[in-house]
Design an enzyme around this catalytic site. Structure first.
Site, PDB file in Angstrom:
ATOM      1  CG  HIS A 144      -1.227 -13.024   6.408  1.00 63.32           C
ATOM      2  ND1 HIS A 144      -0.955 -12.488   5.178  1.00 63.32           N
ATOM      3  CD2 HIS A 144      -2.549 -13.310   6.415  1.00 63.32           C
ATOM      4  CE1 HIS A 144      -2.062 -12.432   4.465  1.00 63.32           C
ATOM      5  NE2 HIS A 144      -3.046 -12.939   5.190  1.00 63.32           N
ATOM      6  CG  HIS A 159      -2.086  -1.000   1.034  1.00 65.55           C
ATOM      7  ND1 HIS A 159      -3.288  -0.688   0.434  1.00 65.55           N
ATOM      8  CD2 HIS A 159      -2.154  -2.309   1.346  1.00 65.55           C
ATOM      9  CE1 HIS A 159      -4.068  -1.753   0.416  1.00 65.55           C
ATOM     10  NE2 HIS A 159      -3.394  -2.760   0.969  1.00 65.55           N
ATOM     11  CG  ASP A 200      -6.572 -13.015  -5.623  1.00 65.57           C
ATOM     12  OD1 ASP A 200      -7.206 -12.988  -6.688  1.00 65.57           O
ATOM     13  OD2 ASP A 200      -5.649 -12.230  -5.341  1.00 65.57           O
TER      14      ASP A 200
END
Length: 399
Positions: free
Chosen positions: A104, A17, A345
């Site tokens: 993650h 980002h 996704d």
């Protein structure tokens, strides 16, 4: 590190980002005709929002060449390129101030660096792969023009749905699968929303992905990649064998968990008498060139390309971000419930195809430059004439 390659060196930058992502590519030969359109093709195949079974994040991923070309031709100097991040939503990640997301890189990045990006996956995000894809698109163009190299990847399985090709008991890999490896084209792959070039299987995969998406869940799977017309003799034993370099390239892609080349793990169940690849004369190539009657080696023997198709398979895990509540722990160890937001996704396989292809191109390009450096240097020496014929490759022997 953020750099891959020795002579074809690709350095990527950017977080998920931040303002932009991109790459610096060193080692692109001068004189290659190159425009942004040449690069954009693969970026558009990778971009988010291209179908309703991928993340809805809206990014066109338009590439901007910054250096290394003039009048549409490469100068041999470093190529700089960037892609703007336009659809940024860092507020979707405020929950990660308290929670490391399960599976993650939040916790491991924080442990490694003592600080981490506050939104998205930072450098572990798939946004980082934009620089790789752009750099690989340049490598692909050179390899195609110089050697006729073709690189095609396709989705072979999603979850428990896989290509229905049966393995013959007496053959290492099935004839239908090997025929697909030999003949499949990018046009056939892109004709299906799942990028599986087998219509019936693609329909089942699409249904499975949609079901996972509706359940706020995710799915993994496998991708097969084939490299055709790669030059003979690529690979740098002992530690940079070609399959090792390809494995390094593939396993550096986010979400990858497995790599196998040629017959892979199935080949371990066959005796050598069935697994060996016998040699025969290749009349088309001439100069006493050989080829193999089978190709269970996957185009590589002793870590060096043998002129046959190079093919391998990569396993991708299910995307870790799912829009379900998950019982987990906060950074301070306090148990709690994490409800993830954002756009994700349900399955990364369809968008990973160009990433696999371009990383393969980067690996092959780097090996081509290394082999050419060796060959051109050796050509400066006086011809070797006193050695027996079996010690000098027929195409290189000088009388």
């Amino acid at each position: 590190m953020s750099t891959f390659g020795k002579l074809y060196r690709v350095t990527t930058y950017g977080e998920s980002h931040c303002k932009s992502v991109g790459a610096i590519i060193d080692g692109v030969p001068p004189g290659l005709k190159l425009t942004e359109e040449d690069i954009q093709v693969q970026l558009s195949r990778r971009r988010p929002g291209q179908s309703d079974i991928t993340t809805p994040r809206s990014e066109f991923d338009t590439v901007h060449l910054q250096s290394g070309t003039e009048h549409g031709v490469t100068l041999g100097t470093p190529i700089g390129l960037l892609v703007q991040n336009k659809d940024q939503r860092p507020h979707d990640y405020t929950e990660t101030d308290l929670y490391p997301r399960p599976s993650h890189a939040d916790y491991t990045y924080l442990a490694k660096y003592g600080i981490k990006a506050s939104s998205g996956g930072g450098r572990s995000s798939a946004r980082e792969t934009i620089g790789r894809v752009a750099a690989g698109a340049i490598a692909e163009k050179f390899l195609k023009e110089a050697y006729g190299v073709e690189i095609v990847a396709f989705v072979g399985s999603v979850g428990k749905v896989a290509l229905p090709f049966e393995h013959e008991e007496d053959q290492v890999l099935g004839k239908e699968y090997m025929n697909l490896v030999k003949t499949v084209t990018r046009e056939q792959v892109d004709a299906e929303i799942t990028r599986c070039p087998h219509k019936a299987t693609s329909v089942k995969m699409e249904e499975t992905i949609r079901a996972a998406k509706a359940a706020n869940d995710s799915l993994g799977g496998t991708i097969t990649c084939v490299i055709r017309n790669a030059p003979l003799g690529l690979g740098e034993p002992c530690f940079d064998k070609l399959e090792a370099v390809l494995a390094h390239a593939m396993l550096s892609i986010p979400s990858t968990k497995g790599f196998e080349i040629g017959s892979g793990f199935r080949g371990t169940t066959f005796p050598g008498s069935q697994h060996n690849d016998p040699f025969v004369a290749d009349a088309e190539k001439g100069e006493n060139r050989l080829r193999t009657t089978t190709n269970w080696s996957g185009g590589i023997q002793g870590g060096i390309s043998n002129g046959e198709d190079i093919y391998f398979r990569i396993g991708f895990k299910p995307p870790a971000t799912i829009s379900q509540e998950q019982e987990t722990a906060q950074y301070d160890g306090t148990a709690g419930t994490l409800a993830t937001r954002g756009r994700h996704d349900p399955c990364v396989l369809p968008r990973a195809i160009p990433i696999v292809e371009t990383m393969a191109a980067i690996a092959i390009m780097d090996q081509v430059l290394q082999q050419n450096a060796r060959s051109s240097t050796a050509a400066l020496l006086a011809p070797v004439t006193h050695l027996p014929p079996t010690m000098v490759f027929p195409g290189q022997r000088k009388e």
